[in-house]
Design an enzyme around this catalytic site. Structure first.
Site, PDB file in Angstrom:
ATOM      1  N   TRP A 352      19.533  98.022  31.897  1.00  0.00           N
ATOM      2  CA  TRP A 352      18.701  97.566  30.791  1.00  0.00           C
ATOM      3  C   TRP A 352      18.064  96.218  31.104  1.00  0.00           C
ATOM      4  CZ3 TRP A 352      20.618  94.315  26.262  1.00  0.00           C
ATOM      5  CH2 TRP A 352      21.692  93.503  26.643  1.00  0.00           C
ATOM      6  N   ASP A 353      18.508  95.607  32.210  1.00  0.00           N
ATOM      7  CA  ASP A 353      17.906  94.355  32.658  1.00  0.00           C
ATOM      8  C   ASP A 353      16.378  94.466  32.695  1.00  0.00           C
ATOM      9  OD1 ASP A 353      20.580  94.704  33.467  1.00  0.00           O
ATOM     10  OD2 ASP A 353      20.414  93.157  34.993  1.00  0.00           O
ATOM     11  N   GLU A 495      30.217  93.512  27.018  1.00  0.00           N
ATOM     12  CA  GLU A 495      31.013  94.505  27.731  1.00  0.00           C
ATOM     13  C   GLU A 495      32.502  94.166  27.786  1.00  0.00           C
ATOM     14  OE1 GLU A 495      27.314  96.004  30.528  1.00  0.00           O
ATOM     15  OE2 GLU A 495      28.849  94.699  31.393  1.00  0.00           O
TER      16      GLU A 495
END
Length: 783
Positions: A352-353, A495
């Site tokens: 998703w960076d 996370e």
């Protein structure tokens, strides 16, 4: 060797060599052009050295039980020197006048020193190396050796070394080796599983004829061994020109053959022609062409900063350098790896960076590059469909880690050891971190909002939005007891928190995807007829839009409690609070796991990175300003910033909320993720998203650049120690230059149609006729 002019604010120098920490410098000084990137290892070999050469699109699976990764290709950077029988190495003998200089402006690295062998023979050695920005297949080096203490017999061994691995995994066949015309070394190989043909060529030229030249063919290695007799005062120079080509090069691709070709003969033929053409230019000719290409890049990409600390300017240019070399601009079959192509970290996979941290930079500076990144997601839809189906969902469930177009989910299953159990920790992001599908939808929204690219929406964007929304419509869960849709058992951006329910970021971006997709369906018949016709063959779009709105309308979207806090997830605010000061002050990351096991950390009120804060970033008008600031301060105080993604996003919000010192500190932390003093922070490659964060801190934070609802706006949040910030940007096809000063902001129209915008809420417009708008507004006023 030609002398160079070095400009302040553009160069990084090292005056001593540290053999124990070569990996970081290999990463941060990596050279490339988006097609091929090379780690900046020393010419000679050292223990702990990690040479790396990576070409885009060449993904391969080394073994059936491993995930696909970007293979470490044969190396051409190693040049072994022997002086009167003594191997040149800075960890033997003695050296003085050492200088290693990285020129951000041109991408060239130069190194020089005087070395005295254990036997007392002194030589001066100077080398330069680059990867061409003008000829993207070319890697070039030049070397000069001069005897100082007396005559020496010099041995030079240089060529192509295919003994490279990815942490021990070998991806390439031994291949064919051939010496062409007695001067060109050629190696033909291919990846073991994906069968991508790869050709490497190199040629050496010297200022004097060698006393002896011998080709040496070994298993996975093909070099030339040269002997020279050097007299003091007569330096010897060598140019080494190398070329890389693969069967997935754009010239071999077409709409029908996205994967390129498997024909090694054709790849070799193109490589043969390339080496013949470029070797005649020599190093200096190639360097001048590359320098000119870099000059064209910097003419529009440079962000100018006047600060009391020169590090602020240098750090920005360092980030911009890497933002240029991590992308093969216009190549729609490639994403951007979390480490770019500067190391083996994360195996070259895209996360998703790309959409959240990098796409804003490219969309607002080079829209064509941003479009290609989103087309990559479109071309990856088959893998997203497959993942959704495997998990019992509809639509497109995008992999957490993506590689080649049809690889699907490429997240490894296990990671580091748990300090409590001693077992390998399962990596659950590929299973539970679902928000990436909404992040991609947000990327489509962002790109269209800032570019107005209707053709993109017609061909790609509408379908991406609809398929992302179909996933979320099937993913949300109806809870009869609460009579609402919820999303349970996920990992949010934080996370360190697994198996959570109703992660606020995930729920909100899922609802956004559903609502925006429904709006797009309503607009399709008139605005995007081709997309409407195509999707209507598959779905009843009217029913689909109604379904999306019903799901979004019934979604649980966590709001502020009585104390003003928005729960990051259902469990977070009930977790145990512990003193985090020890871990927040650590220079490294993940130090908490030296005291806590993974399950234990899951029960503590601690965050790895921006999570609820990330929601405040992507939806800046979601809550009232005082509520948003209250949550920002609360969650930042419980965040360890153990992710390179974290500091930059916090920095943007700190600027918005008038927390000037924190904002500048966060900017500098984002720069120091790679460019700082930690000698091991970048061993496996630079952090791509952090580079995008550096730009976002300046443009979106300090200049207040926003695009909400398709409207352009700015606000002056310039730090007190900065005198000026200036950058170019693109908006709806027009080009602007923005300058921020302590007491004013100026927007200049450079090209394109007229542009309307606000500065601190005041309306302005610029055009060819009225090219400049200036607003007197201090940073304190904006806050």
């Amino acid at each position: 060797m030609k002398e160079r002019t070095w400009l302040p604010g553009w160069t990084v120098e090292r005056r001593a060599f540290d053999p124990a920490h070569t990996a970081k410098t290999e990463s941060i000084y990596a050279q490339g052009n988006g097609y091929i990137n090379v780690r900046c290892a020393e010419d000679e070999r050292y223990v702990g050295q990690t040479r790396g050469t990576f070409a885009t699109l060449t993904f391969n699976k080394a073994l059936p039980d491993e995930v696909t990764e970007l293979p470490n290709l044969p190396d051409v950077t190693a040049i072994d020197l022997t002086v009167n029988g003594e191997r040149f190495s800075l960890d033997r003998g003695t050296y003085r006048d050492y200088l290693s200089r990285f020129d951000i402006r041109t991408g060239e690295v130069e190194r020089s020193c005087v070395w005295t062998s254990p036997a007392g023979d002194a030589v001066r050695i100077r080398s330069r190396r680059m990867v061409s920005l003008a000829q993207k297949h070319v890697v070039a080096a030049t070397l000069e050796i001069e005897a100082l203490s007396g005559p020496v017999r010099l041995m030079v061994e240089s060529g192509i070394d295919a003994r490279m691995t990815n942490s021990g995994s070998q991806h390439l066949h031994d291949g064919e080796k051939r010496l062409i015309d007695g001067r060109i070394l050629r190696m033909a190989t291919r990846t073991s599983e994906s069968r991508v043909p790869i050709a490497i060529h190199c040629e050496h030229s010297f200022s004097a004829d060698p006393a002896r030249a011998l080709p040496v063919m070994q298993r996975r290695r093909f070099v030339m061994r040269y002997a020279f007799d050097l007299e003091p005062g007569v330096p010897l120079s060598m140019d080494k020109i190398s070329c890389y080509h693969t069967g997935r090069d754009r010239s071999f691709a077409s709409a029908e053959r996205l994967g390129g070709i498997k024909d090694s003969a054709r790849v070799l033929q193109v490589g043969d022609a390339c080496i013949t053409s470029v070797s005649s230019m020599g190093y200096e000719g190639l360097f001048e062409a590359s320098r000119a290409a870099w000059e064209r890049y910097w003419a529009h990409a440079d962000v100018e900063i006047e600060s009391d600390d020169p590090f602020d300017q240098l750090g920005m240019r360092f980030a911009l350098y890497h933002l240029n070399i991590m992308i093969d601009r216009g190549e729609p079959r490639a994403g951007i790896g979390a480490k770019g192509m500067t190391g083996e970290g994360y195996k070259g996979h895209s996360f998703w960076d790309t959409e959240i941290f990098l796409l804003p930079y490219y969309a607002l500076t080079d829209p064509a590059a941003a479009r290609a990144l989103l087309v990559y997601r479109y071309l990856s839809l088959p893998g997203a469909y497959a993942k959704a189906q495997e998990n019992g969902y509809e639509g497109a469930m995008f992999p957490w880690e993506s590689a080649w177009l049809d690889d699907g989910e490429t997240t490894p299953l296990f990671g580091a050891a748990d300090i409590v159990t001693g077992e390998s920790i399962p990596i659950l992001t590929g299973v539970l971190e679902h928000h990436i599908t909404a992040d991609i939808a947000w990327g489509v929204y962002l790109y269209h909002a800032v570019t107005g690219d209707e053709e993109f929406m017609d061909r790609y964007g509408c379908e991406l939005m609809v398929e992302c929304a179909r996933f979320w419509a099937s993913r949300v869960e109806w809870k009869p007891e609460t009579r609402r849709y919820e999303i349970t058992n996920v990992i949010g951006p934080d996370e360190y928190k697994e198996h959570v329910d109703n992660n606020a970021f995930t729920n909100y971006v899922a609802a956004f995807t559903l609502t925006h997709a429904a709006d797009i369906i309503d607009a399709m018949p008139k605005r995007w007829p081709d997309a409407c016709e195509q999707l209507s063959r598959r779905y009843n779009l009217h029913e689909l839009a109604a379904k999306f709105r019903e799901r979004a309308g019934g979604m649980y979207l966590p709001g502020p409690r009585e104390d003003g806090l928005v729960p990051q997830n259902d469990q977070y605010l009930d977790l145990a609070e512990v003193d985090l000061s020890k871990y927040r002050s650590e220079a490294g990351v993940s130090s908490i796991f030296e005291d806590y096991g993974w399950e234990e950390a899951n029960k503590v009120m601690v965050s790895k990175q921006a999570d609820l804060v990330m929601l405040l970033r992507v939806m800046p008008d979601l809550f009232e300003p005082e509520v948003a600031k209250r949550n920002f301060v609360f969650y930042e105080g419980r965040c360890l910033h153990d992710s390179s993604l974290s500091h930059g996003q916090h920095g943007i919000l700190a600027a918005w909320f008038g927390l000037e010192d924190m904002a500048l500190d966060m900017y500098r932390h984002a720069v120091r993720v790679d460019f700082g003093e930690n000698p091991t922070s970048s061993d496996e490659g630079i952090h791509s998203a952090s580079m995008g964060n550096v730009w976002q801190c300046a443009a979106c934070g300090f200049a207040g650049l926003m695009w909400e609802h398709g409207e352009l706006s700015f606000a002056n949040h310039l730090p007190g120690t900065w005198k000026r910030l200036a950058f170019e940007m693109s908006w709806q096809g027009s080009r602007l230059r923005v300058t921020v000063e302590p007491d004013a902001m100026t927007v200049e129209h450079l090209s394109g149609a007229p542009v309307s915008f606000t500065i601190d809420g005041r309306a302005f417009s610029v055009s060819h006729e009225e090219p400049q708008a200036r607003c007197v507004c201090g940073a304190g006023d904006a806050a």
